[in-house]
Design a protein around this motif. Structure first.
Motif, PDB file in Angstrom:
ATOM      1  N   PRO A  19     -41.584  -2.559 -27.711  1.00  0.00           N
ATOM      2  CA  PRO A  19     -42.076  -3.366 -27.005  1.00  0.00           C
ATOM      3  C   PRO A  19     -43.240  -2.572 -25.659  1.00  0.00           C
ATOM      4  CG  PRO A  19     -40.002  -2.275 -25.988  1.00  0.00           C
ATOM      5  CD  PRO A  19     -40.047  -2.171 -27.989  1.00  0.00           C
ATOM      6  N   VAL A  21     -45.098  -2.813 -22.265  1.00  0.00           N
ATOM      7  CA  VAL A  21     -44.997  -3.727 -20.648  1.00  0.00           C
ATOM      8  C   VAL A  21     -46.320  -3.625 -20.264  1.00  0.00           C
ATOM      9  CG1 VAL A  21     -43.105  -3.390 -19.031  1.00  0.00           C
ATOM     10  CG2 VAL A  21     -42.248  -3.453 -21.004  1.00  0.00           C
ATOM     11  N   LEU A  81     -36.506  -3.970 -17.052  1.00  0.00           N
ATOM     12  CA  LEU A  81     -36.551  -3.375 -18.438  1.00  0.00           C
ATOM     13  C   LEU A  81     -34.989  -3.537 -18.634  1.00  0.00           C
ATOM     14  CD1 LEU A  81     -38.693   0.040 -18.545  1.00  0.00           C
ATOM     15  CD2 LEU A  81     -39.299  -2.598 -19.190  1.00  0.00           C
ATOM     16  N   LEU A  86     -34.692  -3.773 -23.019  1.00  0.00           N
ATOM     17  CA  LEU A  86     -36.220  -3.000 -23.650  1.00  0.00           C
ATOM     18  C   LEU A  86     -35.561  -1.658 -23.772  1.00  0.00           C
ATOM     19  CD1 LEU A  86     -39.086  -5.141 -22.371  1.00  0.00           C
ATOM     20  CD2 LEU A  86     -37.399  -5.385 -23.904  1.00  0.00           C
ATOM     21  N   VAL A  89     -39.897   1.673 -24.862  1.00  0.00           N
ATOM     22  CA  VAL A  89     -40.965   0.915 -23.680  1.00  0.00           C
ATOM     23  C   VAL A  89     -42.310   1.914 -24.042  1.00  0.00           C
ATOM     24  CG1 VAL A  89     -41.461   0.194 -21.470  1.00  0.00           C
ATOM     25  CG2 VAL A  89     -38.988  -0.472 -23.078  1.00  0.00           C
ATOM     26  N   LEU A  91     -44.744   1.993 -20.929  1.00  0.00           N
ATOM     27  CA  LEU A  91     -45.835   1.016 -20.131  1.00  0.00           C
ATOM     28  C   LEU A  91     -47.218   1.297 -20.304  1.00  0.00           C
ATOM     29  CD1 LEU A  91     -44.020  -0.064 -17.378  1.00  0.00           C
ATOM     30  CD2 LEU A  91     -44.473   1.773 -16.145  1.00  0.00           C
ATOM     31  N   PHE A 112     -37.447   4.996 -21.920  1.00  0.00           N
ATOM     32  CA  PHE A 112     -39.178   4.486 -22.676  1.00  0.00           C
ATOM     33  C   PHE A 112     -40.005   5.524 -23.864  1.00  0.00           C
ATOM     34  CE2 PHE A 112     -38.441   3.945 -18.097  1.00  0.00           C
ATOM     35  CZ  PHE A 112     -39.672   2.572 -17.839  1.00  0.00           C
TER      36      PHE A 112
END
Length: 269
Positions: A19, A21, A81, A86, A89, A91, A112
């Motif tokens: 992912p 984002v 999230l 998710l 991640v 970001l 993350f």
């Protein structure tokens, strides 16, 4: 209302891919990423959304108390999230969203894998031994002008923020984005943004970070990007050969290339 609907979440790319984002900055919405985000949809689950009070977010999502400080926006990001389930991640946050992202990674680091900070600033005000780019008088004047004539402020400030005076269409686009935000919401978000001081938070960011800095930026000068990269435990600073505070609009290919190169480095590490 669930966070996906509340924040007008859009998802592109394979659902089982890593992912990525994208979070927008002050006065903007997810459309600011429309030139960059799709470039990653071939190998990432690409997510864009609107913060409370912006774009297509539900008007009821904005709470003056919750969103008085950047932590409220970080909580919104985490809600999105978690609603999408998710993990790992990366970001990509522009401007104030870079610091919102930093706060989110500190609150729930297990979600993350990395943080890309585009034009970040942990403090906009100058301080002893620190260059933020603005004096207190500058910020007071900015907030006063915004409160008294938001549309006029938008028309005057947007071209300066985006830079590239030879491309006036960029300033027009940012002006239009500003004007889609309710003036009261914009004023409160501006206060939360320009009066914030998140310098002490930077050493607590536990994920690798990429700091993308334009070589000329009236909002976050090079000194600020350098400071952010130095204070983060694991950061790479890349100064883009770009002008203005919105390289995702003015130099989308350059911005995407820098992000992609860093992602490749992280994957190979």
């Amino acid at each position: 209302m669930d966070p996906v609907t509340r924040h007008a979440v859009t998802v592109q790319g394979p659902l089982d891919a890593p992912p990525l984002v994208f979070a927008h900055g002050f006065g903007c919405d997810q459309s600011m990423w429309r030139h960059v985000a799709p470039m990653f949809a071939d190998r990432h689950r690409v997510v864009t959304f609107d913060f409370a009070g912006a774009g297509g977010s539900d008007p009821a999502a904005y709470d003056p108390d919750r969103h008085r400080h950047l932590d409220g926006y970080a909580a919104d990001l985490l809600d999105v999230l978690q609603a999408l389930d998710l993990r790992d991640v990366v970001l990509v946050g522009h401007s104030v969203a870079a610091m919102i992202g930093a706060l989110a990674t500190i609150a729930e680091p297990e979600l993350f894998a990395g943080l890309v900070m585009v034009g970040p600033s942990p403090r906009y005000l100058d301080d002893d031994g620190y260059t933020g780019g603005f004096t207190r008088e500058d910020i007071d004047e900015l907030l006063s002008s915004l409160a008294s004539n938001y549309l006029g402020w938008s028309a005057a400030m947007a071209p300066a923020i985006v830079g590239n005076p030879d491309r006036p269409e960029l300033g027009h686009e940012l002006t239009a984005a500003f004007c889609r935000t309710h003036p009261d919401v914009a004023r409160r978000f501006a206060e939360a943004t320009f009066l914030s001081d998140n310098r002490a938070d930077l050493p607590h960011v536990a994920v690798p970070a990429l700091v993308l800095q334009c070589r000329e930026d009236v909002i976050a000068p090079v000194e600020v990007g350098t400071y952010v990269a130095e204070q983060l435990p694991d950061a790479t600073l890349v100064v883009l050969d770009a002008i203005g505070h919105c390289p995702q609009l003015s130099s989308p290919e350059l911005t995407a290339d820098a992000i992609r190169a860093w992602l490749d480095e992280q994957a190979a590490a």
